[in-house]
Design a protein around this motif. Structure first.
Motif: not given
Length: 200
Positions: A43-56, A58-61, A66-74
């Motif tokens: 699972v965690p061995g790649g570049k993680l671009n897909r997963g990190l793109s979700v957070i990016d 959401y930040r754009l939306l 600023a995202l709170n801790d709960d939003e960052i976790f979700l």
């Protein structure tokens, strides 16, 4: 970005721990150790671009808010669901293609004592996604939409994989079937939907 990545990786540890203690299955020590090793290997061995793109995304939306801790976790948990989906696809794709290496190491099914158990591991990886979604999103009004989205994108990706497999049948060297239009469809369905559309 480095801080975001370390936060993201911390969420992986939380999700993995939850899955290893899922009350829906009575884990033996051997089973828990197998899943633990299988997850870390795939699972965690790649570049993680897909997963990190979700957070990016959401930040754009949130338009700079600023995202709170709960939003960052979700957002991270959703991102990890995509990384789990990627791992599922890759484990099975490597078996189908009879590949030797993935991400600079032997394919999971080529690891000693794994073999075709990897096929079931792929199924488990896919089944972890709704477990994560249920645990963290069940009470959200968009929960069913998330399940539907993952199912839709999995169907598109599996269909793209099918086109790829039947176009390049082992032992057949008919390159006339391999057109630019067909290549575009394979790339679109096998990769683009789950790699770019899904995270956003």
């Amino acid at each position: 970005m480095a801080d975001l990545k370390s936060t993201f990786l911390n969420v992986y540890s939380v999700l993995k721990s939850e899955l290893l203690n899922d009350p829906a299955f009575e884990f033996s020590d051997d089973a828990r150790q197998w899943i633990d090793r299988m997850l870390d290997y795939n699972v965690p061995g790649g570049k993680l671009n897909r997963g990190l793109s979700v957070i990016d995304s959401y930040r754009l939306l949130k338009e700079g808010e600023a995202l709170n801790d709960d939003e960052i976790f979700l957002a991270s948990a959703l991102g990890w669901c995509i990384e789990w989906l990627q791992a599922y696809f890759l484990v099975l794709d490597d078996i189908m293609d009879n590949s030797h290496t993935r991400r600079g190491q032997p394919c999971w099914f080529r690891v000693p004592k794994v073999g075709m158990i990897a096929a079931n591991d792929g199924v488990l990886l896919r089944n972890h996604i709704p477990r994560i979604l249920k645990k963290h999103f069940k009470g959200k009004p968009y929960y069913v939409d998330l399940l539907d989205l993952f199912n839709e994108v999995e169907f598109q990706t599996a269909s793209g994989q099918m086109i790829d497999l039947i176009t390049t049948l082992e032992g057949e060297k008919d390159l006339s079937k391999y057109t630019l239009s067909l290549h575009r469809r394979i790339v679109q369905y096998k990769t683009a939907y789950y790699s770019f559309y899904l995270p956003v």
